[in-house]
Design a protein around this motif. Structure first.
Motif, PDB file in Angstrom:
ATOM      1  N   PRO A 106       0.809  -1.221   0.000  1.00  0.00           N
ATOM      2  CA  PRO A 106       0.000   0.000   0.000  1.00  0.00           C
ATOM      3  C   PRO A 106       0.846   1.276   0.000  1.00  0.00           C
ATOM      4  O   PRO A 106       0.508   2.247  -0.688  1.00  0.00           O
ATOM      5  CB  PRO A 106      -0.811  -0.117   1.303  1.00  0.00           C
ATOM      6  CG  PRO A 106      -0.925  -1.576   1.529  1.00  0.00           C
ATOM      7  CD  PRO A 106       0.381  -2.150   1.078  1.00  0.00           C
ATOM      8  N   GLN A 123      -6.668   0.602  -6.552  1.00  0.00           N
ATOM      9  CA  GLN A 123      -5.435   0.388  -5.801  1.00  0.00           C
ATOM     10  C   GLN A 123      -5.221   1.474  -4.757  1.00  0.00           C
ATOM     11  O   GLN A 123      -4.826   1.203  -3.627  1.00  0.00           O
ATOM     12  CB  GLN A 123      -4.243   0.351  -6.758  1.00  0.00           C
ATOM     13  CG  GLN A 123      -4.193  -0.879  -7.647  1.00  0.00           C
ATOM     14  CD  GLN A 123      -3.025  -0.831  -8.607  1.00  0.00           C
ATOM     15  OE1 GLN A 123      -2.812   0.151  -9.304  1.00  0.00           O
ATOM     16  NE2 GLN A 123      -2.254  -1.908  -8.664  1.00  0.00           N
ATOM     17  N   SER A 127      -5.474   0.849  -0.695  1.00  0.00           N
ATOM     18  CA  SER A 127      -4.246   1.092   0.066  1.00  0.00           C
ATOM     19  C   SER A 127      -4.541   1.913   1.314  1.00  0.00           C
ATOM     20  O   SER A 127      -4.016   1.624   2.401  1.00  0.00           O
ATOM     21  CB  SER A 127      -3.216   1.814  -0.812  1.00  0.00           C
ATOM     22  OG  SER A 127      -2.825   1.014  -1.902  1.00  0.00           O
ATOM     23  N   SER A 162       9.358  -0.054   1.079  1.00  0.00           N
ATOM     24  CA  SER A 162       8.536   0.536   0.018  1.00  0.00           C
ATOM     25  C   SER A 162       9.400   1.326  -0.953  1.00  0.00           C
ATOM     26  O   SER A 162       9.243   1.219  -2.176  1.00  0.00           O
ATOM     27  CB  SER A 162       7.467   1.446   0.628  1.00  0.00           C
ATOM     28  OG  SER A 162       6.625   0.731   1.494  1.00  0.00           O
ATOM     29  N   GLU A 237       4.167  -4.039  -7.692  1.00  0.00           N
ATOM     30  CA  GLU A 237       3.185  -4.546  -6.739  1.00  0.00           C
ATOM     31  C   GLU A 237       2.775  -5.987  -7.054  1.00  0.00           C
ATOM     32  O   GLU A 237       2.566  -6.799  -6.155  1.00  0.00           O
ATOM     33  CB  GLU A 237       1.949  -3.646  -6.660  1.00  0.00           C
ATOM     34  CG  GLU A 237       1.180  -3.467  -7.950  1.00  0.00           C
ATOM     35  CD  GLU A 237       1.674  -2.289  -8.763  1.00  0.00           C
ATOM     36  OE1 GLU A 237       0.902  -1.801  -9.615  1.00  0.00           O
ATOM     37  OE2 GLU A 237       2.823  -1.852  -8.556  1.00  0.00           O
ATOM     38  N   ILE A 277      -4.749  -6.537   0.220  1.00  0.00           N
ATOM     39  CA  ILE A 277      -3.437  -6.281  -0.379  1.00  0.00           C
ATOM     40  C   ILE A 277      -3.255  -7.104  -1.656  1.00  0.00           C
ATOM     41  O   ILE A 277      -2.670  -6.631  -2.633  1.00  0.00           O
ATOM     42  CB  ILE A 277      -2.313  -6.576   0.636  1.00  0.00           C
ATOM     43  CG1 ILE A 277      -2.485  -5.707   1.883  1.00  0.00           C
ATOM     44  CG2 ILE A 277      -0.944  -6.298   0.016  1.00  0.00           C
ATOM     45  CD1 ILE A 277      -1.527  -6.038   3.015  1.00  0.00           C
ATOM     46  N   ILE A 280      -4.966  -5.317  -4.371  1.00  0.00           N
ATOM     47  CA  ILE A 280      -4.138  -4.190  -4.818  1.00  0.00           C
ATOM     48  C   ILE A 280      -3.100  -4.680  -5.821  1.00  0.00           C
ATOM     49  O   ILE A 280      -2.862  -4.044  -6.858  1.00  0.00           O
ATOM     50  CB  ILE A 280      -3.439  -3.515  -3.618  1.00  0.00           C
ATOM     51  CG1 ILE A 280      -4.466  -2.861  -2.698  1.00  0.00           C
ATOM     52  CG2 ILE A 280      -2.424  -2.472  -4.101  1.00  0.00           C
ATOM     53  CD1 ILE A 280      -3.880  -2.351  -1.392  1.00  0.00           C
TER      54      ILE A 280
END
Length: 302
Positions: A106, A123, A127, A162, A237, A277, A280
């Motif tokens: 996210p 998405q 998130s 991330s 992702e 998730i 996503i």
């Protein structure tokens, strides 16, 4: 040929899910045996460095770097992030660490939107909801018989991860996977060594536990290799999808190994967050049979 590639990638996804679940629990086993973070990082990474070096020699490839600045940035982020993450296992269950760790996805979406890259509204808003739900998960930590102090290490580790995944997509197109894997493992070993010197930690290992470190090194080598392969062929992702599904796998393995049962609320919340998730990552199209997807029709503006 196309069918073979699809089958191979799905097989790698499945193998990666199993390996990640085992890897997470192997780290928890070592922390339960009171091995410090530096020791875990050094020995596991040393085995991984040896395997990547052997692979480079076998393929007769030179350790050549095209983008040194990007490599340095990734090494710093990777090393510090994993250092914090391994420390987290001292305070939280492996299943919880695995779940918190996947909040990097996210955050990756939010970072991408901030960098004005097109991401779907699906998405983006999922998130945000994932972050809200994980806040409740953390607030419930005392009921889960865990030390909330562990989240102080988990939060920056996830944030660093991330940024790392945002960079790795670009990096895989510039360097060979073997070289990237070698420097990744080397950076973890160096961070572990630096931590040991700074904290004057003992690096002594019981001979009966040495196989766990070797297994961890082999797992690290294999997981990194497969991950780099997926990053080279999928959006950042989506390449993390096996890591998301491995949340459930980690929890199942942990319950089997430790012969315990998590509370219904924890299992339910974990399943919901895993589903969010995973959605996503997949960014599915509209459920009406049409070919159009949210990615094309319903994207956030630049």
């Amino acid at each position: 040929m196309a069918i073979y590639i699809i089958v191979m990638q799905r097989f790698l996804f499945f193998i990666l899910i199993i390996l990640i679940a085992i890897n997470n629990n192997s780290i928890e086993i070592l922390t339960d045996k009171n091995y410090n973070t530096a020791t875990i990082m050094i020995y596991r990474s040393a085995v991984s460095v040896f395997l990547f070096t052997s692979l480079l020699l076998f393929k007769r490839k030179k350790i050549q770097v095209n983008n040194k600045k990007l490599l340095l940035a990734r090494s710093l982020l990777d090393g510090l992030g994993i250092l914090l993450l391994v420390t987290t296992f001292k305070y939280l269950a492996a299943g919880s660490v695995s779940l918190i760790q996947r909040m990097d996805i996210p955050l990756l979406i939010l970072i991408s939107v901030y960098k004005r890259e097109r991401k779907s509204s699906l998405q983006f808003y999922l998130s945000l909801w994932a972050i809200v739900l994980i806040t409740f998960f953390i607030a419930d930590s005392k009921l889960l018989d865990e030390n909330a102090f562990g989240y102080a290490f988990a939060a920056p580790a996830v944030l660093l991860a991330s940024f790392t995944y945002y960079l790795v997509k670009k990096h895989t197109s510039q360097e060979s996977k073997e070289v990237l894997g070698f420097f990744y493992s080397l950076s973890l070993m160096l961070w572990g060594t630096g931590t040991a010197l700074f904290s004057k930690s003992s690096l002594q290992v019981n001979s009966n536990d040495f196989w766990i470190f070797v297994l961890g090194g082999v797992l690290q080598f294999t997981i990194v290799s497969i991950s780099l392969y997926l990053f080279e062929r999928h959006p950042s992702e989506k390449a993390r999808l096996p890591f998301v599904i491995a949340i459930i796998g980690t929890m199942i393995v942990e319950m089997l190994v430790e012969k315990k049962l998590f509370s219904f609320s924890q299992m339910a919340l974990t399943a919901i967050l895993t589903g969010i998730i995973a959605t996503i990552c997949l960014n599915p199209g509209v459920p009406n049979g049409k070919k159009e997807s949210f990615q094309k029709k319903d994207t956030l503006p630049n």
